[in-house]
Design a protein around this motif. Structure first.
Motif, PDB file in Angstrom:
ATOM      1  N   LYS A 157       0.710  -1.293   0.200  1.00 48.06           N
ATOM      2  CA  LYS A 157       0.046   0.091  -0.030  1.00 48.06           C
ATOM      3  C   LYS A 157       0.814   1.348   0.115  1.00 48.06           C
ATOM      4  CE  LYS A 157      -3.925  -1.994   2.219  1.00 48.06           C
ATOM      5  NZ  LYS A 157      -5.178  -2.052   3.127  1.00 48.06           N
ATOM      6  N   PRO A 158       1.832   1.399   0.839  1.00 47.09           N
ATOM      7  CA  PRO A 158       2.615   2.738   0.874  1.00 47.09           C
ATOM      8  C   PRO A 158       3.266   2.855  -0.445  1.00 47.09           C
ATOM      9  CG  PRO A 158       3.116   1.406   2.919  1.00 47.09           C
ATOM     10  CD  PRO A 158       2.182   0.571   1.899  1.00 47.09           C
ATOM     11  N   ILE A 159       3.713   1.855  -1.111  1.00 47.15           N
ATOM     12  CA  ILE A 159       4.393   1.793  -2.333  1.00 47.15           C
ATOM     13  C   ILE A 159       3.815   2.439  -3.265  1.00 47.15           C
ATOM     14  CG2 ILE A 159       5.841   0.661  -4.009  1.00 47.15           C
ATOM     15  CD1 ILE A 159       6.558  -1.280  -1.679  1.00 47.15           C
ATOM     16  N   ILE A 160       2.419   1.786  -3.495  1.00 47.89           N
ATOM     17  CA  ILE A 160       1.482   2.160  -4.559  1.00 47.89           C
ATOM     18  C   ILE A 160       0.933   3.697  -4.212  1.00 47.89           C
ATOM     19  CG2 ILE A 160      -0.700   1.774  -5.628  1.00 47.89           C
ATOM     20  CD1 ILE A 160      -0.152  -1.429  -5.178  1.00 47.89           C
ATOM     21  N   ALA A 161       0.737   3.869  -2.956  1.00 45.52           N
ATOM     22  CA  ALA A 161       0.348   5.144  -2.754  1.00 45.52           C
ATOM     23  C   ALA A 161       1.330   6.419  -2.922  1.00 45.52           C
ATOM     24  CB  ALA A 161      -0.047   5.375  -1.282  1.00 45.52           C
ATOM     25  N   ASP A 162       2.645   5.977  -2.995  1.00 44.13           N
ATOM     26  CA  ASP A 162       3.789   7.098  -3.323  1.00 44.13           C
ATOM     27  C   ASP A 162       3.727   7.150  -4.792  1.00 44.13           C
ATOM     28  OD1 ASP A 162       3.811   7.885  -0.669  1.00 44.13           O
ATOM     29  OD2 ASP A 162       5.391   6.542  -0.192  1.00 44.13           O
ATOM     30  N   SER A 163       3.401   6.290  -5.682  1.00 51.06           N
ATOM     31  CA  SER A 163       3.634   5.957  -7.117  1.00 51.06           C
ATOM     32  C   SER A 163       3.139   6.825  -8.019  1.00 51.06           C
ATOM     33  CB  SER A 163       3.260   4.783  -7.558  1.00 51.06           C
ATOM     34  OG  SER A 163       1.691   4.355  -7.655  1.00 51.06           O
ATOM     35  N   GLY A 164       1.791   7.713  -7.400  1.00 45.43           N
ATOM     36  CA  GLY A 164       1.145   8.635  -8.139  1.00 45.43           C
ATOM     37  C   GLY A 164      -0.177   7.961  -9.003  1.00 45.43           C
ATOM     38  N   ALA A 165      -0.144   6.707  -8.621  1.00 45.36           N
ATOM     39  CA  ALA A 165      -1.340   6.009  -9.109  1.00 45.36           C
ATOM     40  C   ALA A 165      -2.684   6.731  -8.630  1.00 45.36           C
ATOM     41  CB  ALA A 165      -1.351   4.678  -8.719  1.00 45.36           C
ATOM     42  N   ALA A 166      -3.024   7.239  -7.490  1.00 42.99           N
ATOM     43  CA  ALA A 166      -4.272   7.726  -7.025  1.00 42.99           C
ATOM     44  C   ALA A 166      -4.845   8.757  -8.099  1.00 42.99           C
ATOM     45  CB  ALA A 166      -4.008   8.648  -5.740  1.00 42.99           C
ATOM     46  N   PRO A 167      -4.278   9.891  -8.506  1.00 38.58           N
ATOM     47  CA  PRO A 167      -4.720  10.772  -9.503  1.00 38.58           C
ATOM     48  C   PRO A 167      -5.237  10.181 -10.533  1.00 38.58           C
ATOM     49  CG  PRO A 167      -2.821  11.610  -8.389  1.00 38.58           C
ATOM     50  CD  PRO A 167      -2.737  10.168  -8.068  1.00 38.58           C
ATOM     51  N   LEU A 168      -4.603   9.085 -11.117  1.00 39.02           N
ATOM     52  CA  LEU A 168      -5.022   8.353 -12.507  1.00 39.02           C
ATOM     53  C   LEU A 168      -6.209   7.530 -12.100  1.00 39.02           C
ATOM     54  CD1 LEU A 168      -1.472   7.520 -13.527  1.00 39.02           C
ATOM     55  CD2 LEU A 168      -3.162   9.183 -14.574  1.00 39.02           C
ATOM     56  N   LEU A 169      -6.295   6.906 -10.896  1.00 38.36           N
ATOM     57  CA  LEU A 169      -7.442   6.119 -10.532  1.00 38.36           C
ATOM     58  C   LEU A 169      -8.565   7.059 -10.393  1.00 38.36           C
ATOM     59  CD1 LEU A 169      -5.846   3.801  -7.880  1.00 38.36           C
ATOM     60  CD2 LEU A 169      -6.665   2.984 -10.121  1.00 38.36           C
ATOM     61  N   VAL A 170      -8.454   8.380 -10.000  1.00 42.33           N
ATOM     62  CA  VAL A 170      -9.379   9.318  -9.760  1.00 42.33           C
ATOM     63  C   VAL A 170      -9.980   9.607 -11.061  1.00 42.33           C
ATOM     64  CG1 VAL A 170     -10.261  11.539  -9.117  1.00 42.33           C
ATOM     65  CG2 VAL A 170      -8.901  10.289  -7.651  1.00 42.33           C
ATOM     66  N   GLU A 171      -9.113   9.819 -12.244  1.00 43.18           N
ATOM     67  CA  GLU A 171      -9.499  10.108 -13.334  1.00 43.18           C
ATOM     68  C   GLU A 171     -10.673   9.156 -14.225  1.00 43.18           C
ATOM     69  OE1 GLU A 171      -6.268  11.053 -15.985  1.00 43.18           O
ATOM     70  OE2 GLU A 171      -5.497  12.583 -14.623  1.00 43.18           O
ATOM     71  N   ILE A 172     -10.180   7.766 -13.795  1.00 46.80           N
ATOM     72  CA  ILE A 172     -10.901   6.624 -14.118  1.00 46.80           C
ATOM     73  C   ILE A 172     -12.382   6.760 -13.749  1.00 46.80           C
ATOM     74  CG2 ILE A 172     -10.976   3.926 -14.282  1.00 46.80           C
ATOM     75  CD1 ILE A 172      -7.739   4.126 -14.328  1.00 46.80           C
ATOM     76  N   LEU A 173     -12.446   7.080 -12.486  1.00 44.17           N
ATOM     77  CA  LEU A 173     -13.680   7.125 -11.946  1.00 44.17           C
ATOM     78  C   LEU A 173     -14.774   8.061 -12.812  1.00 44.17           C
ATOM     79  CD1 LEU A 173     -12.977   8.196  -8.365  1.00 44.17           C
ATOM     80  CD2 LEU A 173     -13.258   5.844  -9.117  1.00 44.17           C
TER      81      LEU A 173
END
Length: 388
Positions: A157-173
């Protein structure tokens, strides 16, 4: 004669069992050979061989007859060293290589915590984040599913959280496929549960798509539970609260969830409303009342979780301070409470339940008034009294 028949049948069953055991042993030996061949192709073969080996992984896992057998197959494949070359294939300019490697990694990661960690440790997250940027719907959906699966492991979780994935996942929403949106919400929910995150997972841009998704789904679904959990997190910031109130139907959707949601989604929905009202009652109290929140909150004080009941009581106390709430005639309030009591406990017990609810409301209102009087008295110092 009967005993002879029973004996012959028993021998036949024993032979059948022995044959099945032998077949299983033969298959396990064959499977081990296939695993070694797949590993060799992925490590030493050319691109075509690697693509073929990646497809073989998916087929081999699917051929396992039981969940226990497929779990062992995943573990053996992971131990055979297939993960690092599959991760390298994620960066291949060949679309087929990316797709088959994604599918293979997904099959290795499902229900296998060790493989999930191995995949991230092998460097899979950066190329997966790049794939989230793709306009190719299929690849982006697979990458979203991979991020979701990998984010279920606490160490990842910390590795993925720091990867910049979250804003891209928000776009997919907003722009993803139906399955992509579902996977993105679940992945964001997974990441939001990690206390070790050094970066903020969500910002206010997530509010509108989350509200829109909550409008469309069943309020008692698991999806609604994850969506409302994210909205409650967002309600803890001023930007998030403003975004909820500015989104068309934002507050109404939370009120509807309080009325129709599961125990978990109602708890998160009332938590978001309470956070808004506590932050600035003058700004949000009337907005919440205007969406008809009182009946749902009253019901929640009876049949919500312990946390939800406490939140509903607190929010009702805040709402009762408004002029609009005070204008509710006693008979109207009693009718609302009686209707809720009928739905909760049935007509036979409705009168008793309604009476108890009203008494509790009066008691809490009096306690609130007394607290305010005591606060005013405490603030009135002797010097102030003498000067007055």
């Amino acid at each position: 004669m009967g005993e002879e028949e029973q004996t012959s049948v028993g021998v036949g069953e024993g032979e059948e069992v022995a044959e099945k055991v032998e077949e299983a042993e033969t298959w396990n030996q064959r499977k081990q050979t296939l695993i070694l061949e797949i590993s060799s192709k992925l490590i030493h073969g050319d691109l075509e061989s690697k693509i073929e080996a990646a497809r073989d992984i998916r087929n081999l896992v699917r051929k396992s007859s039981t969940s226990s057998s497929s779990s062992k197959t995943r573990s053996k494949l992971g131990a055979a060293g297939v993960i690092p070359p599959l991760v390298l294939m994620l960066c291949s300019p060949n679309p087929d290589a990316r797709q088959v490697s994604l599918l293979a990694l997904l099959n290795l990661a499902v229900r296998n915590e060790r493989n999930k960690v191995k995949i991230v440790m092998a460097g899979a997250v950066p190329p997966l984040v790049e794939l989230l940027k793709f306009q190719n719907g299929s690849l982006r959906d697979l990458a979203t599913a991979a991020i979701l699966t990998l984010s279920a492991a606490a160490l990842n979780k910390p590795i993925i959280a720091d990867s910049g994935a979250a804003p891209l996942l928000v776009e997919i929403l907003s722009s993803g496929s139906v399955q992509g949106k579902v996977d993105a919400v679940t992945a964001l929910h997974n990441l939001s549960t990690c206390k070790e995150n050094s970066t903020t997972i969500l910002d206010a841009t997530a509010v509108r798509p989350l509200i829109n998704l909550l409008k469309e789904c069943k309020k008692y679904s698991k999806f609604a539970e994850k969506t409302t959990a994210l909205l409650e997190i967002l309600s803890n910031s001023e930007e998030g609260r403003t975004a909820i109130s500015n989104t068309e139907g934002g507050i109404l959707t939370l009120v509807e969830t309080v009325e129709d949601g599961s125990l978990i989604s109602t708890q998160h929905a009332v938590g978001a409303l309470l956070s808004m009202c506590q932050s600035c009652r003058d700004k949000y109290r009337e907005l919440i009342l205007n969406e008809g929140a009182v009946p749902g909150l009253l019901r929640l004080t009876v049949d919500g979780t312990a946390e939800a009941r406490e939140r509903a009581h607190t929010l009702l106390d805040l709402l009762r301070d408004s002029p609009q709430q005070k204008q509710l005639a006693s008979s109207v309030l009693e009718r609302i409470v009686y209707d809720i009591a009928t739905r909760v406990d049935g007509a036979d017990k409705a009168a008793e339940t309604a009476k108890r609810l009203l008494e509790d409301m009066v008691k809490r209102s009096m306690e609130h008034s007394m607290n305010r009087i005591e606060q005013r008295a405490a603030s009135c110092t002797p010097s102030n009294t003498q000067s007055t």
